[in-house]
Design a protein around this motif. Structure first.
Motif, PDB file in Angstrom:
ATOM      1  N   ALA B  97     -11.300  -0.248  -5.256  1.00 58.87           N
ATOM      2  CA  ALA B  97     -10.743  -0.841  -4.046  1.00 58.87           C
ATOM      3  C   ALA B  97      -9.686  -1.856  -4.365  1.00 58.87           C
ATOM      4  O   ALA B  97      -8.835  -1.981  -3.647  1.00 58.87           O
ATOM      5  CB  ALA B  97     -12.136  -1.340  -3.123  1.00 58.87           C
ATOM      6  N   LEU B  98     -10.141  -2.389  -5.400  1.00 62.37           N
ATOM      7  CA  LEU B  98      -9.264  -3.793  -5.757  1.00 62.37           C
ATOM      8  C   LEU B  98      -7.561  -3.043  -6.134  1.00 62.37           C
ATOM      9  O   LEU B  98      -6.636  -3.509  -5.722  1.00 62.37           O
ATOM     10  CB  LEU B  98      -9.514  -4.471  -6.934  1.00 62.37           C
ATOM     11  CG  LEU B  98     -10.723  -5.538  -6.803  1.00 62.37           C
ATOM     12  CD1 LEU B  98     -11.076  -6.166  -7.993  1.00 62.37           C
ATOM     13  CD2 LEU B  98     -10.530  -6.410  -5.638  1.00 62.37           C
ATOM     14  N   VAL B  99      -7.687  -2.108  -7.044  1.00 65.84           N
ATOM     15  CA  VAL B  99      -6.562  -1.215  -7.336  1.00 65.84           C
ATOM     16  C   VAL B  99      -5.771  -0.661  -5.743  1.00 65.84           C
ATOM     17  O   VAL B  99      -4.521  -0.869  -5.777  1.00 65.84           O
ATOM     18  CB  VAL B  99      -6.771  -0.153  -8.146  1.00 65.84           C
ATOM     19  CG1 VAL B  99      -5.412   0.596  -8.396  1.00 65.84           C
ATOM     20  CG2 VAL B  99      -7.224  -0.733  -9.711  1.00 65.84           C
ATOM     21  N   GLY B 100      -6.720  -0.013  -5.238  1.00 70.35           N
ATOM     22  CA  GLY B 100      -6.236   0.690  -3.949  1.00 70.35           C
ATOM     23  C   GLY B 100      -5.509  -0.520  -2.928  1.00 70.35           C
ATOM     24  O   GLY B 100      -4.818  -0.063  -2.105  1.00 70.35           O
ATOM     25  N   ALA B 101      -6.012  -1.435  -2.752  1.00 75.73           N
ATOM     26  CA  ALA B 101      -5.748  -2.441  -1.866  1.00 75.73           C
ATOM     27  C   ALA B 101      -4.505  -3.490  -2.496  1.00 75.73           C
ATOM     28  O   ALA B 101      -3.871  -4.077  -1.558  1.00 75.73           O
ATOM     29  CB  ALA B 101      -6.933  -3.391  -1.399  1.00 75.73           C
ATOM     30  N   THR B 102      -4.015  -3.196  -3.503  1.00 72.14           N
ATOM     31  CA  THR B 102      -3.137  -3.901  -4.332  1.00 72.14           C
ATOM     32  C   THR B 102      -1.693  -3.155  -3.776  1.00 72.14           C
ATOM     33  O   THR B 102      -1.718  -2.010  -4.346  1.00 72.14           O
ATOM     34  CB  THR B 102      -3.374  -4.291  -5.572  1.00 72.14           C
ATOM     35  OG1 THR B 102      -4.534  -4.758  -5.755  1.00 72.14           O
ATOM     36  CG2 THR B 102      -1.983  -5.016  -6.149  1.00 72.14           C
ATOM     37  N   ASP B 103      -0.791  -3.726  -3.335  1.00 68.12           N
ATOM     38  CA  ASP B 103       0.658  -3.139  -3.140  1.00 68.12           C
ATOM     39  C   ASP B 103       1.642  -3.528  -4.246  1.00 68.12           C
ATOM     40  O   ASP B 103       2.202  -4.520  -4.602  1.00 68.12           O
ATOM     41  CB  ASP B 103       1.147  -3.654  -1.614  1.00 68.12           C
ATOM     42  CG  ASP B 103       2.244  -2.860  -1.215  1.00 68.12           C
ATOM     43  OD1 ASP B 103       2.524  -1.909  -1.947  1.00 68.12           O
ATOM     44  OD2 ASP B 103       2.638  -3.180  -0.401  1.00 68.12           O
ATOM     45  N   TRP B 104       1.740  -2.322  -5.040  1.00 70.31           N
ATOM     46  CA  TRP B 104       2.766  -2.272  -6.181  1.00 70.31           C
ATOM     47  C   TRP B 104       3.862  -1.365  -5.635  1.00 70.31           C
ATOM     48  O   TRP B 104       4.679  -1.013  -6.676  1.00 70.31           O
ATOM     49  CB  TRP B 104       2.169  -1.720  -7.372  1.00 70.31           C
ATOM     50  CG  TRP B 104       1.207  -2.711  -8.164  1.00 70.31           C
ATOM     51  CD1 TRP B 104       1.464  -3.949  -8.648  1.00 70.31           C
ATOM     52  CD2 TRP B 104      -0.082  -2.573  -8.509  1.00 70.31           C
ATOM     53  NE1 TRP B 104       0.291  -4.625  -9.140  1.00 70.31           N
ATOM     54  CE2 TRP B 104      -0.936  -3.780  -9.194  1.00 70.31           C
ATOM     55  CE3 TRP B 104      -1.180  -1.488  -8.218  1.00 70.31           C
ATOM     56  CZ2 TRP B 104      -1.904  -3.600  -9.559  1.00 70.31           C
ATOM     57  CZ3 TRP B 104      -2.419  -1.449  -8.916  1.00 70.31           C
ATOM     58  CH2 TRP B 104      -2.936  -2.601  -9.588  1.00 70.31           C
ATOM     59  N   GLY B 105       3.701  -0.848  -4.464  1.00 71.10           N
ATOM     60  CA  GLY B 105       4.744   0.136  -4.086  1.00 71.10           C
ATOM     61  C   GLY B 105       4.780   1.281  -4.771  1.00 71.10           C
ATOM     62  O   GLY B 105       5.520   2.048  -4.874  1.00 71.10           O
ATOM     63  N   LEU B 106       3.393   1.742  -5.008  1.00 72.13           N
ATOM     64  CA  LEU B 106       3.208   3.022  -5.861  1.00 72.13           C
ATOM     65  C   LEU B 106       3.241   4.221  -4.931  1.00 72.13           C
ATOM     66  O   LEU B 106       2.661   3.954  -3.698  1.00 72.13           O
ATOM     67  CB  LEU B 106       1.933   3.147  -6.691  1.00 72.13           C
ATOM     68  CG  LEU B 106       1.858   2.103  -7.873  1.00 72.13           C
ATOM     69  CD1 LEU B 106       0.541   1.949  -8.281  1.00 72.13           C
ATOM     70  CD2 LEU B 106       3.069   2.346  -9.072  1.00 72.13           C
ATOM     71  N   PRO B 107       3.712   5.508  -5.090  1.00 73.02           N
ATOM     72  CA  PRO B 107       3.406   6.691  -4.344  1.00 73.02           C
ATOM     73  C   PRO B 107       1.876   7.192  -4.629  1.00 73.02           C
ATOM     74  O   PRO B 107       1.269   6.670  -5.385  1.00 73.02           O
ATOM     75  CB  PRO B 107       4.406   7.686  -4.832  1.00 73.02           C
ATOM     76  CG  PRO B 107       4.723   7.366  -6.413  1.00 73.02           C
ATOM     77  CD  PRO B 107       4.548   5.675  -6.472  1.00 73.02           C
ATOM     78  N   ALA B 109       0.848  10.013  -5.414  1.00 76.08           N
ATOM     79  CA  ALA B 109       0.324  10.526  -6.358  1.00 76.08           C
ATOM     80  C   ALA B 109       0.174   9.826  -7.711  1.00 76.08           C
ATOM     81  O   ALA B 109      -0.429  10.329  -8.713  1.00 76.08           O
ATOM     82  CB  ALA B 109       1.850  11.455  -6.625  1.00 76.08           C
ATOM     83  N   ILE B 110       0.644   8.436  -7.653  1.00 73.70           N
ATOM     84  CA  ILE B 110       0.153   7.804  -8.824  1.00 73.70           C
ATOM     85  C   ILE B 110      -0.943   6.570  -8.448  1.00 73.70           C
ATOM     86  O   ILE B 110      -1.987   6.580  -9.202  1.00 73.70           O
ATOM     87  CB  ILE B 110       1.488   7.170  -9.456  1.00 73.70           C
ATOM     88  CG1 ILE B 110       2.713   7.877  -9.814  1.00 73.70           C
ATOM     89  CG2 ILE B 110       1.057   5.909 -10.377  1.00 73.70           C
ATOM     90  CD1 ILE B 110       3.797   7.362 -10.189  1.00 73.70           C
ATOM     91  N   HIS B 111      -0.744   6.326  -7.461  1.00 76.11           N
ATOM     92  CA  HIS B 111      -1.792   5.235  -6.623  1.00 76.11           C
ATOM     93  C   HIS B 111      -3.259   5.737  -6.664  1.00 76.11           C
ATOM     94  O   HIS B 111      -4.166   5.149  -7.033  1.00 76.11           O
ATOM     95  CB  HIS B 111      -1.531   4.724  -5.455  1.00 76.11           C
ATOM     96  CG  HIS B 111      -1.741   3.344  -5.235  1.00 76.11           C
ATOM     97  ND1 HIS B 111      -1.496   2.596  -4.081  1.00 76.11           N
ATOM     98  CD2 HIS B 111      -2.504   2.549  -6.020  1.00 76.11           C
ATOM     99  CE1 HIS B 111      -2.003   1.294  -4.098  1.00 76.11           C
ATOM    100  NE2 HIS B 111      -2.885   1.199  -5.288  1.00 76.11           N
ATOM    101  N   ILE B 112      -3.356   7.006  -6.175  1.00 73.43           N
ATOM    102  CA  ILE B 112      -4.827   7.210  -6.204  1.00 73.43           C
ATOM    103  C   ILE B 112      -5.437   7.723  -7.556  1.00 73.43           C
ATOM    104  O   ILE B 112      -6.415   7.222  -7.714  1.00 73.43           O
ATOM    105  CB  ILE B 112      -4.687   8.653  -5.147  1.00 73.43           C
ATOM    106  CG1 ILE B 112      -4.330   8.563  -3.800  1.00 73.43           C
ATOM    107  CG2 ILE B 112      -6.342   9.308  -5.341  1.00 73.43           C
ATOM    108  CD1 ILE B 112      -4.226   9.666  -2.969  1.00 73.43           C
ATOM    109  N   PRO B 113      -4.599   8.461  -8.238  1.00 70.24           N
ATOM    110  CA  PRO B 113      -5.383   8.657  -9.845  1.00 70.24           C
ATOM    111  C   PRO B 113      -5.522   7.545 -10.283  1.00 70.24           C
ATOM    112  O   PRO B 113      -6.435   7.307 -11.064  1.00 70.24           O
ATOM    113  CB  PRO B 113      -4.154   9.657 -10.499  1.00 70.24           C
ATOM    114  CG  PRO B 113      -3.385  10.199  -9.445  1.00 70.24           C
ATOM    115  CD  PRO B 113      -3.191   9.388  -8.261  1.00 70.24           C
ATOM    116  N   LEU B 114      -4.562   6.430 -10.094  1.00 65.60           N
ATOM    117  CA  LEU B 114      -4.950   5.228 -10.986  1.00 65.60           C
ATOM    118  C   LEU B 114      -6.184   4.570 -10.351  1.00 65.60           C
ATOM    119  O   LEU B 114      -6.796   4.052 -11.226  1.00 65.60           O
ATOM    120  CB  LEU B 114      -3.636   4.345 -10.563  1.00 65.60           C
ATOM    121  CG  LEU B 114      -3.692   3.018 -11.149  1.00 65.60           C
ATOM    122  CD1 LEU B 114      -3.488   3.044 -12.853  1.00 65.60           C
ATOM    123  CD2 LEU B 114      -2.427   1.885 -10.804  1.00 65.60           C
TER     124      LEU B 114
END
Lengths: 502, 377
Positions: B97-107, B109-114
């Motif tokens: 959730a922390l990674v998912g809620a952080t806005d790095w402007g990732l698409p 395809a990268i944000h979910i796997p990350l």
């Protein structure tokens, strides 16, 4: 005992067994492991009830529902695993369960009575010694004493020699003969032919839960008994051409281990294995054998010393490293070490071979290939099982051992450590194992045979070392070794000419 | 297929019978509480399976239970009793959730796997710690995993309440901020809550099955779990193997957490969901077999999904589902205990000399069962 039948689920342990024992005789009950000897005795002693048949003592039919009734009828049992309380004294153990009606225990009187009893049968045990401090042979005498104290006239001994040195076995024979003179009756359970010949008056052989026959010991031969026991012709002696020892392949110097409480458990000054030779290691259990084996197989790192295999230093390697250096190891504990009982046979064939490219490929198990290999090993080594997918648990001890031997020899080792390889096996399987060891030797490999059965060591070894208290206390050529001398050394009693004979 | 106690076939049959027995006893309980068991079970099944939405809900509930059940099974195969699934799951869910809620402007395809990967790593670390502690010091995993559960709960609450600037947490909802759309697991069935985490669960189960039974690593894990002596003899490094197995178990639990955060809820809440404890039951009922875990996960998911309908239609308290879950565990444990009885073992054993007689005859210690302990819950 007449037509006694005892069934367990899926198994008929005793199937119409007849056993007639006369008053005042030593009667051996001979049979292979799993033949139903122990079951029969447990029936007699009231631990189980027979499904059919009857038990008569002095002509009267008896039905024991518990062991106390059996004891009251004059039966006494000396178990293979002693039922003694180590923290109690000998006298306390002997009177246990027969303390008398008084609520206050008169230790002095008990001790005196036990001492008298011991003297009268030549048992020579100190009634005030703590059982925990006594050696195994003495504990066994305490068990016998207890049975006598309870008034037993029929004494059952379940494999009484398993943990004794040859001298202690001789002492036991003397005690048994003395009991017989006094009118006692002894049932002596064993699977060793030599013991039957040495001590018994008559012998009853059972096989697969059935009585095969009763013989007067003096009128039969070991060969006949062995064949009755196994049900076919057997080779009692291993056919063994003389050894042609080659180069030294394993060389250990000054190997020491310490156990708990900083006790020295192993202190081997020097041990060598040579190609084309079987080195027998004998000794009484618990004298550094397991430590020696663990050091030689890479399971334990010694505290000091050097160990080279083919000139390469191997200390610091683990079991895998030792295997790669050419060591195969038939462990003493088939169930706890040599096999994973719940694995099918083919997965057991993989044990210890996970690093070999034929068995695994980049982390994948080559199960098809291993199954084929297992099937061919099963055919070659006569492992009797339905298929390579059968779990190891459902095999008999002999077939389990054959599987381990097959796996270990398949590796084409330079060194084979065979630790009690025939323990608990029947005569047929023993014959097979012995032949395998000799064949391995003859193909130019070094074999170390460790056994607590002195006959086995003497039959097979080209060179014998005696291990006592962690040290090698004597070395002999196989042909010159003398039973009595080995026995003395095993018991830890120094004997001067022994070292010279090396 | 051999009919032999302990074989996969007998285990499967045993679990099915155990479930039926549990339903039967559950029916008695429902009767005693004055309701109609037939109606209760009918509405339960209808709620869970009778509609498209119901079936989706069953899968939604089943997904974390399957992954958690795998986390239990993998550890159990290595001889470890993993009571720390809950902690591994929440730490994974929180990390995701922390990674998912952080806005790095990732698409996506990268944000979910990350986010999924970070969850697996976080859960993996949480599993690895008790594994290493056991390997290095012998500390019992039941104790350490329970302690790590609390450590995970407190760590999450601390992170939320501290309201640090760089963590996307929101103490007004006692959780993380909402997961960004780029990190949300996509919904795979329109107008339901069925998210891609379900696919992760099924893929994971088949992967674990393959790893356990077809790779050298899986072989080592199973050897270590069944016989420490044989593992040592075979040159398998016991400590290393259990530590990695525990890390793998933790990673699976972490994935379960990721599914909840990124798929179902869209944030991680500090309230422990309790899924990690139900997952123990799923592992046990599935007999620690990945395929068995799929079925038992689906069963437990079904019970949860149908509970509300049952309450509404049959007027049977939804808590009866908890009773049923408990009964299933008891029935499976009873079956396992029966499996150990000599007369039961004897049923399927062909004519071999009796084990007991053999053991006493050879003077060998009776074989010691080194399987994971039967459930003691």
């Amino acid at each position: 005992m007449r037509d006694v039948v005892k069934r367990f689920p899926g198994v008929i342990a005793n199937d119409g067994v007849n056993l007639a024992v006369r008053t005042g005789e030593i009667h051996a009950l001979l049979g292979e492991n799993g033949a139903g000897k122990s079951t029969l005795m447990n029936l007699l002693f009231g631990l189980y009830n027979p499904d059919e048949g009857e038990i008569l003592i002095n002509g009267k039919s008896v039905h024991f529902h518990n062991t106390r009734q059996a004891v009251e009828a004059g039966l006494g049992m000396v178990h293979q695993h002693f039922m003694l309380i180590p923290r109690f004294t000998v006298a306390e153990n002997v009177i246990l369960g027969n303390e008398g009606p008084d609520s206050i225990l008169d230790r002095a009187a008990a001790s005196r009575r036990v001492a008298e009893l011991a003297t009268s049968y030549g048992l020579n045990v100190d009634p005030d010694a703590k059982v925990g401090d006594l050696p195994v042979s003495m504990r066994q005498r305490v068990e016998i004493l207890r049975a006598l104290y309870q008034g037993s006239r029929i004494l059952i001994l379940d494999e009484p020699t398993a943990l004794l040195t040859p001298q202690e076995v001789d002492d036991l024979y003397v005690i048994l003969r003395r009991l017989r003179v006094d009118g006692g009756t002894i049932i002596f359970i064993t699977h060793k032919l030599r013991e039957v010949a040495n001590v018994s008056d008559r012998v009853t052989v059972i096989r697969r839960g059935k009585t095969i026959g009763t013989r007067v010991t003096s009128e039969t031969t070991s060969q006949e008994l062995a064949e009755l026991m196994v049900g076919r012709e057997v080779l009692l002696r291993v056919d063994r051409p003389p050894a042609t020892p080659g180069e030294t392949i394993l060389d250990g110097e000054d190997l020491r281990c310490t156990g708990a409480h900083h006790q020295e458990t192993l202190n081997v000054a020097s041990i060598q294995l040579r190609r084309g030779e079987i080195l027998g290691v004998c000794g009484v259990e618990g004298n550094g054998q397991s430590e020696l084996v663990e050091v030689l197989s890479g399971l334990r790192k010694p505290d000091s010393g050097t160990l080279t295999i083919k000139g390469q230093d191997v200390l610091g390697e683990n079991a895998t490293g030792f295997r790669q250096a050419g060591v195969s190891y038939i462990p003493e504990d088939r169930h706890g070490r040599g096999l994973v009982l719940d694995f099918p046979l083919w997965e057991n064939a993989l044990l210890g071979n996970t690093e070999r490219p034929e068995f695994t490929k980049r982390g994948w198990i080559r199960s098809g290939w291993i199954r084929e290999l297992t099937s061919s090993l099963m055919a070659r080594f006569d492992v009797r099982a339905p298929s390579a997918s059968t779990p190891a648990r459902s095999l008999s001890g002999g077939n389990q051992q054959k599987l381990i031997i097959a796996r270990e020899l398949q590796r084409d080792p330079d060194i084979l450590l065979a630790i009690q390889p025939t323990r608990g096996l029947d005569v047929g399987a023993i014959e097979f194992v012995h032949r395998s060891l000799v064949e391995t030797r003859d193909s130019g490999k070094a074999v170390l045979l460790l056994s607590f059965d002195l006959d086995e060591i003497m039959d097979l070894s080209d060179r014998i070392v005696v291990l006592s208290e962690g040290r090698i206390v004597g070395e002999f050529k196989g042909s010159t070794a003398d039973r009595a001398q080995l026995g003395l050394l095993m018991g830890g009693r120094p004997s001067e000419p022994a070292m010279a004979a090396a | 297929m051999t009919i032999r106690p302990g074989s996969a076939f007998v285990n499967a049959v045993g679990s099915v019978v155990a479930v039926l027995v549990a339903l039967l006893i559950g029916a008695v309980v429902i009767v005693i509480s004055g309701q109609d068991p037939w109606e209760a079970y009918r509405s339960l099944a209808e709620g869970a399976l009778g509609s498209r939405r119901g079936r989706a809900e069953t899968l939604v509930y089943a997904a974390p239970l399957i992954l958690g059940g795998l986390a239990f099974a993998v550890a159990a195969r290595a001889g470890m009793f993993n009571v720390g699934i809950e902690g591994q799951l929440v730490i994974g869910g929180f990390a995701a959730a922390l990674v998912g809620a952080t806005d790095w402007g990732l698409p996506s395809a990268i944000h979910i796997p990350l986010a999924v990967l970070v969850a697996a790593i976080a859960g993996g670390v949480w599993g690895f710690i008790p594994g290493v502690l056991k390997a290095a010091t012998g500390a019992h995993e039941v104790i350490t995993t329970i302690m790590l559960n609390y450590l995970a709960f407190r760590l999450i609450i601390y992170s939320i309440q501290r309201r640090s600037d760089w963590l996307p947490v929101d103490d007004s909802v006692q959780g993380t901020e909402r997961v960004l759309d780029t990190a949300r697991l996509p919904i795979v069935l329109d107008a339901t809550r069925l998210h891609a985490g379900v696919a992760i669960a099924f893929v994971a189960a088949f992967t674990i099955w393959f790893v356990l039974f077809h790779t050298t690593f899986g072989y080592k894990v199973r050897t270590v779990g069944l016989s420490e002596g044989a593992a040592r003899y075979g040159g398998i490094r016991w400590g290393m193997t259990i530590a990695i197995a525990m890390a793998l178990a933790g990673a699976l639990a972490g994935l379960a957490g990721a599914g909840e955060s990124l798929g179902l809820h869209g944030r991680h809440s500090a309230v422990p969901p309790g899924l990690g404890f139900t997952a123990i039951a799923v592992g046990l009922v599935g007999r620690n077999h990945p395929i068995g875990v799929i079925f038992s996960g689906l069963l437990f998911g079904l019970l949860s999904a149908g509970a509300l309908t049952m309450q509404a239609e049959a007027d049977v308290s939804r808590d009866i589902v908890l009773v049923l879950q408990g009964l299933v565990i008891l029935a499976v444990a009873a079956f396992e205990a029966m499996n150990r009885l000599p007369w039961f073992r004897g049923l399927g054993t062909p004519k071999t000399p009796s084990g007991g007689d053999r053991a006493s005859d050879t003077g060998m210690a009776p074989e010691i069962e080194s399987r994971p302990a039967p459930p003691a819950i």
